[in-house]
Scaffold this motif. Structure first.
Motif, PDB file in Angstrom:
ATOM      1  N   SER A   1      -9.869  39.293 -48.964  1.00  0.00           N
ATOM      2  CA  SER A   1      -8.985  40.452 -49.219  1.00  0.00           C
ATOM      3  C   SER A   1      -9.072  41.388 -48.014  1.00  0.00           C
ATOM      4  O   SER A   1      -9.995  41.283 -47.202  1.00  0.00           O
ATOM      5  CB  SER A   1      -9.218  41.205 -50.724  1.00  0.00           C
ATOM      6  OG  SER A   1     -10.496  41.988 -50.325  1.00  0.00           O
ATOM      7  N   GLY A   2      -8.104  42.297 -47.943  1.00  0.00           N
ATOM      8  CA  GLY A   2      -8.144  43.205 -46.811  1.00  0.00           C
ATOM      9  C   GLY A   2      -9.514  44.064 -46.760  1.00  0.00           C
ATOM     10  O   GLY A   2     -10.048  44.207 -45.778  1.00  0.00           O
ATOM     11  N   THR A   3      -9.546  44.627 -48.258  1.00  0.00           N
ATOM     12  CA  THR A   3     -11.040  45.462 -48.279  1.00  0.00           C
ATOM     13  C   THR A   3     -12.272  44.564 -47.830  1.00  0.00           C
ATOM     14  O   THR A   3     -13.152  45.147 -47.193  1.00  0.00           O
ATOM     15  CB  THR A   3     -10.984  45.874 -49.488  1.00  0.00           C
ATOM     16  OG1 THR A   3      -9.683  46.448 -50.163  1.00  0.00           O
ATOM     17  CG2 THR A   3     -11.970  46.986 -50.058  1.00  0.00           C
TER      18      THR A   3
ATOM     19  N   TRP B   1      -5.907  53.791 -44.209  1.00  0.00           N
ATOM     20  CA  TRP B   1      -4.744  53.127 -43.475  1.00  0.00           C
ATOM     21  C   TRP B   1      -3.525  54.164 -43.393  1.00  0.00           C
ATOM     22  O   TRP B   1      -2.487  53.975 -42.563  1.00  0.00           O
ATOM     23  CB  TRP B   1      -4.363  51.881 -44.143  1.00  0.00           C
ATOM     24  CG  TRP B   1      -3.800  51.979 -45.484  1.00  0.00           C
ATOM     25  CD1 TRP B   1      -4.671  51.808 -46.584  1.00  0.00           C
ATOM     26  CD2 TRP B   1      -2.555  52.312 -45.956  1.00  0.00           C
ATOM     27  NE1 TRP B   1      -4.110  52.022 -47.852  1.00  0.00           N
ATOM     28  CE2 TRP B   1      -2.509  52.314 -47.427  1.00  0.00           C
ATOM     29  CE3 TRP B   1      -1.281  52.414 -45.635  1.00  0.00           C
ATOM     30  CZ2 TRP B   1      -1.678  52.815 -48.156  1.00  0.00           C
ATOM     31  CZ3 TRP B   1      -0.194  53.170 -46.242  1.00  0.00           C
ATOM     32  CH2 TRP B   1      -0.347  52.893 -47.521  1.00  0.00           C
ATOM     33  N   GLU B   2      -3.348  54.874 -43.998  1.00  0.00           N
ATOM     34  CA  GLU B   2      -2.503  56.054 -44.332  1.00  0.00           C
ATOM     35  C   GLU B   2      -2.003  56.938 -43.006  1.00  0.00           C
ATOM     36  O   GLU B   2      -1.063  57.346 -42.722  1.00  0.00           O
ATOM     37  CB  GLU B   2      -2.507  56.971 -45.344  1.00  0.00           C
ATOM     38  CG  GLU B   2      -2.325  56.675 -46.708  1.00  0.00           C
ATOM     39  CD  GLU B   2      -3.996  55.847 -47.366  1.00  0.00           C
ATOM     40  OE1 GLU B   2      -3.980  55.509 -48.541  1.00  0.00           O
ATOM     41  OE2 GLU B   2      -4.773  55.637 -46.358  1.00  0.00           O
TER      42      GLU B   2
ATOM     43  N   VAL C   1     -13.953  55.665 -42.956  1.00  0.00           N
ATOM     44  CA  VAL C   1     -12.642  55.026 -43.354  1.00  0.00           C
ATOM     45  C   VAL C   1     -12.920  54.496 -44.897  1.00  0.00           C
ATOM     46  O   VAL C   1     -13.858  54.188 -45.051  1.00  0.00           O
ATOM     47  CB  VAL C   1     -12.096  53.774 -42.519  1.00  0.00           C
ATOM     48  CG1 VAL C   1     -12.986  52.720 -42.444  1.00  0.00           C
ATOM     49  CG2 VAL C   1     -10.693  53.359 -42.954  1.00  0.00           C
ATOM     50  N   ILE C   2     -12.075  54.815 -45.702  1.00  0.00           N
ATOM     51  CA  ILE C   2     -12.084  54.622 -47.256  1.00  0.00           C
ATOM     52  C   ILE C   2     -11.031  53.180 -47.152  1.00  0.00           C
ATOM     53  O   ILE C   2     -10.049  53.131 -46.873  1.00  0.00           O
ATOM     54  CB  ILE C   2     -11.377  55.518 -48.078  1.00  0.00           C
ATOM     55  CG1 ILE C   2     -11.920  56.817 -47.724  1.00  0.00           C
ATOM     56  CG2 ILE C   2     -11.493  55.138 -49.507  1.00  0.00           C
ATOM     57  CD1 ILE C   2     -13.480  57.006 -47.837  1.00  0.00           C
ATOM     58  N   ALA C   3     -11.972  51.991 -47.819  1.00  0.00           N
ATOM     59  CA  ALA C   3     -11.462  50.799 -48.082  1.00  0.00           C
ATOM     60  C   ALA C   3     -11.401  50.408 -49.358  1.00  0.00           C
ATOM     61  O   ALA C   3     -12.472  50.479 -50.002  1.00  0.00           O
ATOM     62  CB  ALA C   3     -12.027  49.773 -47.393  1.00  0.00           C
TER      63      ALA C   3
ATOM     64  N   ASN D   1      -7.288  46.962 -38.560  1.00  0.00           N
ATOM     65  CA  ASN D   1      -8.885  46.568 -37.758  1.00  0.00           C
ATOM     66  C   ASN D   1      -8.616  47.340 -36.373  1.00  0.00           C
ATOM     67  O   ASN D   1      -9.800  47.740 -36.237  1.00  0.00           O
ATOM     68  CB  ASN D   1      -8.847  45.177 -37.836  1.00  0.00           C
ATOM     69  CG  ASN D   1      -8.965  44.329 -39.349  1.00  0.00           C
ATOM     70  OD1 ASN D   1      -9.394  44.986 -40.213  1.00  0.00           O
ATOM     71  ND2 ASN D   1      -8.890  42.982 -39.003  1.00  0.00           N
ATOM     72  N   GLU D   2      -7.706  46.837 -35.633  1.00  0.00           N
ATOM     73  CA  GLU D   2      -7.984  47.417 -34.446  1.00  0.00           C
ATOM     74  C   GLU D   2      -7.839  48.789 -34.200  1.00  0.00           C
ATOM     75  O   GLU D   2      -8.434  49.376 -33.443  1.00  0.00           O
ATOM     76  CB  GLU D   2      -6.783  46.801 -33.432  1.00  0.00           C
ATOM     77  CG  GLU D   2      -6.626  47.190 -32.050  1.00  0.00           C
ATOM     78  CD  GLU D   2      -5.494  46.491 -31.089  1.00  0.00           C
ATOM     79  OE1 GLU D   2      -5.322  46.769 -30.114  1.00  0.00           O
ATOM     80  OE2 GLU D   2      -4.783  45.735 -31.774  1.00  0.00           O
ATOM     81  N   ARG D   3      -6.983  49.360 -34.802  1.00  0.00           N
ATOM     82  CA  ARG D   3      -6.574  50.825 -34.647  1.00  0.00           C
ATOM     83  C   ARG D   3      -7.673  51.752 -35.371  1.00  0.00           C
ATOM     84  O   ARG D   3      -7.799  52.815 -35.050  1.00  0.00           O
ATOM     85  CB  ARG D   3      -5.092  51.128 -35.130  1.00  0.00           C
ATOM     86  CG  ARG D   3      -4.098  50.305 -34.256  1.00  0.00           C
ATOM     87  CD  ARG D   3      -4.160  50.931 -32.656  1.00  0.00           C
ATOM     88  NE  ARG D   3      -3.666  52.558 -32.839  1.00  0.00           N
ATOM     89  CZ  ARG D   3      -2.513  52.964 -32.707  1.00  0.00           C
ATOM     90  NH1 ARG D   3      -1.510  51.930 -32.971  1.00  0.00           N
ATOM     91  NH2 ARG D   3      -2.575  54.049 -32.677  1.00  0.00           N
ATOM     92  N   ILE D   4      -7.967  51.286 -36.695  1.00  0.00           N
ATOM     93  CA  ILE D   4      -8.973  52.164 -37.518  1.00  0.00           C
ATOM     94  C   ILE D   4     -10.450  51.535 -37.568  1.00  0.00           C
ATOM     95  O   ILE D   4     -11.534  52.280 -37.302  1.00  0.00           O
ATOM     96  CB  ILE D   4      -8.430  52.319 -38.785  1.00  0.00           C
ATOM     97  CG1 ILE D   4      -7.059  52.967 -38.652  1.00  0.00           C
ATOM     98  CG2 ILE D   4      -9.284  53.304 -39.486  1.00  0.00           C
ATOM     99  CD1 ILE D   4      -6.297  53.287 -39.926  1.00  0.00           C
ATOM    100  N   ILE D   5     -10.492  50.281 -38.010  1.00  0.00           N
ATOM    101  CA  ILE D   5     -11.986  49.784 -38.677  1.00  0.00           C
ATOM    102  C   ILE D   5     -12.794  49.854 -37.514  1.00  0.00           C
ATOM    103  O   ILE D   5     -14.005  50.302 -37.360  1.00  0.00           O
ATOM    104  CB  ILE D   5     -11.759  48.482 -39.310  1.00  0.00           C
ATOM    105  CG1 ILE D   5     -10.735  48.414 -40.267  1.00  0.00           C
ATOM    106  CG2 ILE D   5     -12.970  48.062 -39.625  1.00  0.00           C
ATOM    107  CD1 ILE D   5     -10.985  49.394 -41.441  1.00  0.00           C
TER     108      ILE D   5
END
Length: 397
Positions: A309-311, A260-261, A220-222, A275-279
């Protein structure tokens, strides 16, 4: 090929270290570096008058050498960096601290490889716009900073070089220049002197990680919001590049890139959903930063700041979890700081965001090895190669 680097004493360069460094990374070039005290007859260097005066003082050994590079802080009257006469090329490093924060010995190496690179071509080809290529004319002298950090041939110049019919000696020279340019770029991107070389010992791995899906690595790209082009390039092109560079074949894993896209519009606090669905379902979190850290995430129960931050939250989930079931963290920081005008209306905001990013970078220094990049093209090259290395070394087949 013998090349003399004559250092004017006013520059205060450690010429013994410089000579050792250059010869260590060269096979076909013999560098001789030494100091000399020049008595300048004029306030400025004037071509060709000053060149003729200096040329007439050269020793027989210097006259018989392939070329003599003279480095000084005396300014050219036309404000050039250099002009050549016979086998003498005086370089002016006047006002160095106003052009870059990189060490002056890095500049000596840059001009050395830049001038020698010109000898490989039959025609004079220079870029009059600064693009970070060793063939830049550097009419805007501030371009020297980017040129040292990138220290490379641009795509067009490299293609043109490949079409040249090079002699065996030119081929050897080109190999040396590539090695020296790599030394310069690697050092400059870390804001370090070319003298500083560190050897990293390979880390002994007791247990290898298992990919969530066998033979497949999900990344995943953050990133914060100031890396739109870099993010799009990684998400759109990284998978294909990983295949075409034969990295998939070498590490025996397919690469799949996410962001996230990928998510559909839905209810819930966005960062919690990401977080739940991807990270939490990734093998690797690859974070990139430029000049901003991003907006803080908020604890939905207390209303207080959760992460800066989110990242930051996404990459810290990876690097703060030491078990092999959590994602691996990889981080890349843009090499150059922002340069806003003091008169800009948003100057204080830009400075505050940059200070937050610097503080975060410092806080993770002992948790992860991060790397610098100077362009989006270099970023995708680094990411593709580093992913291959990490997957090969850290993940089970």
């Amino acid at each position: 090929m013998r090349i003399n680097l004559i250092i004017d004493k006013g520059l205060n360069i450690d010429f013994t270290k410089l000579e050792f460094c250059l010869n260590k990374y060269s096979k076909s070039i013999e560098f001789k570096v030494y100091e000399n005290q020049f008595q300048w007859k004029e306030e400025y260097i004037v071509y060709p008058r000053t060149h003729i005066e200096i040329f007439d003082t050269l020793s027989q050994k210097e006259l018989n050498s392939y070329i003599n590079f003279l480095f000084t802080d005396v300014q050219y009257i036309n404000n050039f960096f250099y002009e050549g006469y016979e086998n003498l090329v005086p370089f002016s490093l006047f006002g160095w601290d106003y052009l870059t924060n990189l060490p002056i010995e890095n500049g000596v190496l840059f001009f050395t490889v830049s001038y020698l690179a010109r000898l490989l071509e039959n025609a004079e080809n220079r870029h009059y716009e600064n693009i970070g290529c060793v063939y830049d004319f550097l009419g805007d002298k501030r371009g020297i900073d980017d040129a040292m950090r990138q220290a490379s041939f641009c795509k067009n110049c490299l293609e043109r070089l490949n079409q040249e019919v090079l002699t065996e000696n030119d081929e050897k020279l080109l190999d040396d220049l590539k090695t020296l340019m790599n030394l310069l770029s690697t050092s400059s991107k870390w804001n370090k002197s070319i003298y500083e070389q560190t050897e990293r010992k390979p880390k002994k791995m007791l247990f290898k990680r298992k990919a969530i899906i066998k033979k497949e690595i999900n990344v995943v790209i953050a990133s914060p919001g100031d890396l739109i082009e870099e993010r799009e390039l990684l998400i759109d092109k990284l998978e294909r590049k990983f295949r075409t560079d034969k990295h998939e074949e070498m590490c025996k894993h397919r690469l799949k890139v996410h962001g996230w896209e990928d998510l559909a519009s839905q209810n819930g606090y966005p960062q919690d959903v990401i977080n739940e669905r991807i990270i939490h379902n990734m093998d690797i979190v690859l974070a990139i930063f430029k000049h901003k850290l991003g907006s803080p995430t908020i604890n939905q129960e207390t209303g207080r700041e959760r992460y800066p931050s989110g990242t930051a939250e996404e990459i810290l989930y990876a690097i703060d979890n030491k078990n092999t079931d959590s994602p691996l963290g990889m981080i890349y920081f843009y090499s150059k700081p922002p340069s806003p005008s003091f008169e800009a209306e948003n100057y204080n905001k830009l400075k505050s965001e940059w200070d937050r990013l610097k503080a975060f970078k410092q806080s993770i220094g002992n948790k992860v090895i991060y790397k610098p990049f100077t362009s989006k093209e270099e970023l995708i090259e680094l990411a593709s190669r580093d992913l291959m290395i990490n997957i090969s070394e850290l993940y089970e087949l």
